[in-house]
Design a protein around this motif. Structure first.
Motif, PDB file in Angstrom:
ATOM      1  N   LEU A   1      24.462   9.359 -55.394  1.00 39.13           N
ATOM      2  CA  LEU A   1      24.700   7.930 -55.601  1.00 39.13           C
ATOM      3  C   LEU A   1      23.620   7.044 -54.988  1.00 39.13           C
ATOM      4  O   LEU A   1      23.551   5.852 -55.293  1.00 39.13           O
ATOM      5  CB  LEU A   1      26.065   7.552 -55.020  1.00 39.13           C
ATOM      6  CG  LEU A   1      27.279   8.094 -55.784  1.00 39.13           C
ATOM      7  CD1 LEU A   1      28.536   7.995 -54.937  1.00 39.13           C
ATOM      8  CD2 LEU A   1      27.460   7.344 -57.095  1.00 39.13           C
ATOM      9  N   THR A   2      22.803   7.606 -54.137  1.00 39.05           N
ATOM     10  CA  THR A   2      21.783   6.792 -53.459  1.00 39.05           C
ATOM     11  C   THR A   2      20.366   7.270 -53.773  1.00 39.05           C
ATOM     12  O   THR A   2      19.444   7.027 -52.994  1.00 39.05           O
ATOM     13  CB  THR A   2      22.010   6.819 -51.931  1.00 39.05           C
ATOM     14  OG1 THR A   2      22.041   8.188 -51.480  1.00 39.05           O
ATOM     15  CG2 THR A   2      23.312   6.147 -51.553  1.00 39.05           C
ATOM     16  N   VAL A   3      20.195   7.939 -54.902  1.00 41.22           N
ATOM     17  CA  VAL A   3      18.874   8.468 -55.268  1.00 41.22           C
ATOM     18  C   VAL A   3      17.815   7.369 -55.292  1.00 41.22           C
ATOM     19  O   VAL A   3      16.711   7.529 -54.749  1.00 41.22           O
ATOM     20  CB  VAL A   3      18.937   9.191 -56.631  1.00 41.22           C
ATOM     21  CG1 VAL A   3      17.529   9.460 -57.164  1.00 41.22           C
ATOM     22  CG2 VAL A   3      19.688  10.506 -56.505  1.00 41.22           C
TER      23      VAL A   3
ATOM     24  N   VAL B   1      17.803  10.775 -40.144  1.00 38.55           N
ATOM     25  CA  VAL B   1      16.463  11.304 -40.421  1.00 38.55           C
ATOM     26  C   VAL B   1      15.471  10.162 -40.618  1.00 38.55           C
ATOM     27  O   VAL B   1      15.829   9.068 -41.065  1.00 38.55           O
ATOM     28  CB  VAL B   1      16.461  12.221 -41.664  1.00 38.55           C
ATOM     29  CG1 VAL B   1      17.318  13.444 -41.428  1.00 38.55           C
ATOM     30  CG2 VAL B   1      16.910  11.470 -42.907  1.00 38.55           C
ATOM     31  N   LYS B   2      14.209  10.448 -40.301  1.00 37.44           N
ATOM     32  CA  LYS B   2      13.151   9.439 -40.419  1.00 37.44           C
ATOM     33  C   LYS B   2      12.139   9.776 -41.508  1.00 37.44           C
ATOM     34  O   LYS B   2      11.500   8.877 -42.061  1.00 37.44           O
ATOM     35  CB  LYS B   2      12.414   9.305 -39.078  1.00 37.44           C
ATOM     36  CG  LYS B   2      13.302   8.869 -37.917  1.00 37.44           C
ATOM     37  CD  LYS B   2      13.855   7.471 -38.132  1.00 37.44           C
ATOM     38  CE  LYS B   2      14.684   7.022 -36.926  1.00 37.44           C
ATOM     39  NZ  LYS B   2      15.271   5.673 -37.130  1.00 37.44           N
TER      40      LYS B   2
ATOM     41  N   ASN C   1      29.581   3.389 -51.822  1.00 37.68           N
ATOM     42  CA  ASN C   1      28.256   2.980 -52.281  1.00 37.68           C
ATOM     43  C   ASN C   1      28.273   1.556 -52.827  1.00 37.68           C
ATOM     44  O   ASN C   1      27.330   0.781 -52.621  1.00 37.68           O
ATOM     45  CB  ASN C   1      27.773   3.950 -53.363  1.00 37.68           C
ATOM     46  CG  ASN C   1      26.357   3.661 -53.821  1.00 37.68           C
ATOM     47  OD1 ASN C   1      25.420   3.683 -53.033  1.00 37.68           O
ATOM     48  ND2 ASN C   1      26.196   3.377 -55.105  1.00 37.68           N
ATOM     49  N   LEU C   2      29.348   1.206 -53.492  1.00 42.44           N
ATOM     50  CA  LEU C   2      29.459  -0.121 -54.103  1.00 42.44           C
ATOM     51  C   LEU C   2      29.658  -1.214 -53.059  1.00 42.44           C
ATOM     52  O   LEU C   2      29.201  -2.343 -53.244  1.00 42.44           O
ATOM     53  CB  LEU C   2      30.634  -0.127 -55.088  1.00 42.44           C
ATOM     54  CG  LEU C   2      30.877  -1.405 -55.891  1.00 42.44           C
ATOM     55  CD1 LEU C   2      29.720  -1.660 -56.843  1.00 42.44           C
ATOM     56  CD2 LEU C   2      32.186  -1.300 -56.659  1.00 42.44           C
ATOM     57  N   THR C   3      30.309  -0.874 -51.969  1.00 42.68           N
ATOM     58  CA  THR C   3      30.662  -1.889 -50.970  1.00 42.68           C
ATOM     59  C   THR C   3      29.767  -1.828 -49.731  1.00 42.68           C
ATOM     60  O   THR C   3      28.922  -2.697 -49.512  1.00 42.68           O
ATOM     61  CB  THR C   3      32.135  -1.728 -50.564  1.00 42.68           C
ATOM     62  OG1 THR C   3      32.373  -0.370 -50.148  1.00 42.68           O
ATOM     63  CG2 THR C   3      33.049  -2.043 -51.740  1.00 42.68           C
TER      64      THR C   3
ATOM     65  N   ARG D   1      22.207   4.616 -45.262  1.00 39.79           N
ATOM     66  CA  ARG D   1      22.643   5.482 -44.161  1.00 39.79           C
ATOM     67  C   ARG D   1      24.150   5.383 -43.901  1.00 39.79           C
ATOM     68  O   ARG D   1      24.771   6.337 -43.417  1.00 39.79           O
ATOM     69  CB  ARG D   1      21.870   5.142 -42.881  1.00 39.79           C
ATOM     70  CG  ARG D   1      20.370   5.389 -42.993  1.00 39.79           C
ATOM     71  CD  ARG D   1      19.643   5.036 -41.700  1.00 39.79           C
ATOM     72  NE  ARG D   1      18.203   5.026 -41.887  1.00 39.79           N
ATOM     73  CZ  ARG D   1      17.414   6.098 -41.785  1.00 39.79           C
ATOM     74  NH1 ARG D   1      17.948   7.265 -41.488  1.00 39.79           N
ATOM     75  NH2 ARG D   1      16.117   5.994 -41.974  1.00 39.79           N
ATOM     76  N   VAL D   2      24.729   4.249 -44.228  1.00 41.16           N
ATOM     77  CA  VAL D   2      26.138   4.038 -43.906  1.00 41.16           C
ATOM     78  C   VAL D   2      27.053   4.984 -44.677  1.00 41.16           C
ATOM     79  O   VAL D   2      28.133   5.350 -44.192  1.00 41.16           O
ATOM     80  CB  VAL D   2      26.531   2.561 -44.165  1.00 41.16           C
ATOM     81  CG1 VAL D   2      26.611   2.264 -45.660  1.00 41.16           C
ATOM     82  CG2 VAL D   2      27.858   2.227 -43.499  1.00 41.16           C
TER      83      VAL D   2
END
Length: 463
Positions: A56-58, A120-121, A179-181, A189-190
Motif C-alpha cells: 500500500l505504500t509502494v 530503517v534509513k 494507509n488512508l488515514t 512509517r506509521v
C-alpha cells in the motif's frame, strides 16, 4: 476404473451434517474453543496487515528511497521467498511442542521486525529487515490455522475455514484504512508502527488462551509414560521421516495447489493500488478507497466467478466501475481461498497439521513471490496512454498485464483443484501427535477414553 481427475468431475454424494447440527455445535462451543479460534483468526489478520503495509505504500517508499517501483517490489519478493523458511521452523516447533508458545514467539518476532522496518534509513536496510520479517511471517499461517480448526467440531470446520481465511482480507482492509488515514497525515512509517502494536496485542491474546486440547492430551500421556523430552524429539524426527516417505507425492500436489492460489491472490492484490495510480491515473486516496471496496467483496464471500469479472477489473476507466471490478474479483479470489484452510488440514498427514499446510502454503508463496515483479516488469514493457488534465500521457499498462496473468492463473487453479485429492470430514483431532510412537502413520488413532475434552480444559483453566 476411470482416472481420479475424471471421477472428481462428478460430485460425490456425501453424508453432511444438517443445519440444525451446525447450530447445536455452535451453541455447545466452550469459551476456550471460541478463544482458540479467535486467537488464530487474529494472528492471520495481523499477517495480512504486516504484509500489505509495503504494497500500500509502494509509491511513498519509492520516493523515500529514490527507487523505481520494480526495486521496491523486491522487498515483497524477498518477504515471500523467506516465508518458507519460517514455515519449516515454526511448523516443526508447533507439531513438536504445541500450538501456543511457538505462535506467541512467532507473533513477537513479527512485531519486532515491523518496528525495525519503521526505523530503517536506507534501502538496503529496508530489504534486509523485510527478508528477516519474511522468516517470522512464514510461520503464522500454519500455526494459526491449526490452532483455530483442530479445536472445533467437525461440523463447524468448513464454516470456520471460510471465516478464518477472511481474516486475511480483514487485515488488508485494516491496512488500507490505516494507509488512508494515518499514513496520509503522518507518513509511511506509521503503518508499520501501528501494525507492530496490533501484532503485539495478538501475541498477548494467544499467550492468555490455553493450549490445544489435542496437545494437552498427548503431553499428559507421554508424561505418564515417563517419556523424556529428548526421546520425544527422536520419535518426532523418526515419524517425520516416515510421513515424508509415504506422502511425498501429496507434498508435491499441495505445493502446486498453493502455488496457483498464491499467484491468484498476489497477482490480484500486491500491485493493485499501483495499477490504479499508474494506468488509470487515480490519486493515492482513490486507489486506497478502491482497495477497501475490493476487500469488502473479499470479506462478503469462486475461481470461475473471478474469471467472469476480469474484464470489469481492467476495461473501465471510471472509479465506480473499477471499484465494482475489484469487489467481484476479490469476492471470487477469497471465496475460493475460504476452502483452503480446512482443505489442507484434512489433506495433511494428521500429526503434521502445522508443518505440512504451512510449508506447502509458503513454498507456494515462494514460487509466486515474483508476482509483483512479473507484473511490474511486464507493465514497464507494455505501454498505454491516459488523459490527465487534458494531457495525453504514456504510462505502464498494468491492466492488460494483470488481466492476462490472473486469467492464466485462474485456469491453472481450476485444473489443479479438479485433479487433486480430498479427505472431507477428517477427524484429525483423534490422531496421535507427531512426538508419539506411530504418529507418522495415518491410522494412528487415539482411543476416545484418552481424549482430553474442551470441557476439561475449561475446568482446569477456571480452577
Amino acid at each position: 476404473m476411470a482416472p481420479r481427475f475424471i471421477r472428481n468431475l462428478v460430485p460425490q454424494r456425501e453424508q453432511r451434517a444438517p443445519l440444525s447440527a451446525v447450530v447445536v455445535a455452535i451453541k455447545n462451543l466452550t469459551w476456550v474453543q471460541w478463544a482458540q479460534f479467535g486467537s488464530g483468526w487474529l494472528a492471520w489478520t495481523c499477517d495480512a496487515i504486516d504484509f500489505f503495509a509495503v504494497s500500500l505504500t509502494v509509491s511513498l517508499l519509492s520516493t523515500q528511497f529514490n527507487q523505481k517501483t520494480t526495486a521496491i517490489t523486491t522487498a515483497i519478493t524477498l518477504t515471500l521467498l523467506f516465508r518458507s523458511v519460517g514455515a519449516v521452523i515454526f511448523g516443526i516447533l508447533s507439531d513438536r511442542f504445541g500450538r501456543k508458545w511457538p505462535l506467541v514467539a512467532n507473533l513477537l518476532l513479527c512485531c519486532i521486525f515491523e518496528l525495525g522496518t519503521a526505523f530503517v534509513k536506507t534501502f538496503p536496510q529496508f530489504l534486509a529487515v523485510r527478508a528477516l520479517f519474511g522468516i517470522a511471517m512464514g510461520g503464522i499461517w500454519g500455526l494459526s490455522s491449526s490452532s483455530a480448526l483442530e479445536n472445533l467440531p467437525v461440523e463447524l470446520r468448513g464454516l470456520a475455514s471460510g471465516v478464518l481465511q477472511q481474516g486475511y482480507s480483514v487485515g488488508y482492509l485494516l491496512a488500507a484504512v490505516i494507509n488512508l488515514t494515518l499514513v496520509a497525515e503522518h507518513g509511511w512509517r506509521v503503518i508499520f508502527w501501528t501494525a507492530a502494536g496490533i501484532t503485539f496485542f495478538a501475541a498477548v491474546i494467544r499467550a492468555i488462551v490455553p493450549e490445544s486440547a489435542f496437545f494437552l492430551r498427548a503431553k499428559e500421556q507421554e508424561k505418564a509414560r515417563g517419556t523424556t523430552t529428548g526421546h520425544k524429539t527422536k520419535i518426532f524426527l523418526r515419524e517425520t521421516k516416515e510421513m515424508l516417505k509415504h506422502h511425498w507425492l501429496l507434498c508435491i500436489y499441495a505445493v502446486l495447489l498453493m502455488t496457483g492460489f498464491n499467484f491468484l491472490s498476489h497477482g490480484s492484490q500486491d500491485l493493485y493500488p499501483t495499477y490504479l495510480e499508474t494506468t488509470k491515473g487515480f490519486s493515492a486516496h482513490d486507489a486506497t478507497i478502491a482497495t477497501i471496496i475490493g476487500n469488502c467483496g473479499a470479506i462478503a464471500i469462486c475461481v470461475i466467478f473471478l474469471a467472469v469479472f476480469i474484464p470489469l477489473w481492467v476495461l473501465p476507466n471510471s472509479f465506480a466501475a473499477l471499484s465494482a471490478g475489484a469487489f467481484f474479483v476479490q469476492f471470487g479470489v477469497q471465496g475460493a481461498w475460504g476452502v483452503i484452510p480446512i482443505q489442507l488440514a484434512e489433506m495433511s498427514p494428521p500429526a503434521f497439521r502445522a508443518t505440512f499446510p504451512g510449508v506447502a502454503y509458503q513454498i507456494g508463496n515462494m514460487v509466486s513471490s515474483a508476482s509483483a515483479q512479473i507484473e511490474a516488469t511486464g507493465a514497464a514493457n507494455l505501454k498505454t496512454t491516459i488523459v490527465q488534465n487534458g494531457v495525453t500521457t504514456v504510462v505502464a499498462d498494468y491492466a492488460t498485464v494483470q488481466a492476462i496473468f490472473i486469467g492464466c492463473v485462474a485456469a491453472f487453479v481450476i485444473i489443479i483443484t479438479i485433479v487433486g485429492p480430498e479427505n472431507h470430514g477428517s477427524h484429525f483431532e483423534k490422531h496421535k501427535a507427531a512426538f508419539e510412537e506411530g504418529g507418522g502413520r495415518d491410522d494412528a488413532i487415539v482411543d476416545d477414553a484418552s481424549q482430553t475434552s474442551y470441557r476439561e480444559v475449561d475446568e482446569k483453566t477456571s480452577a
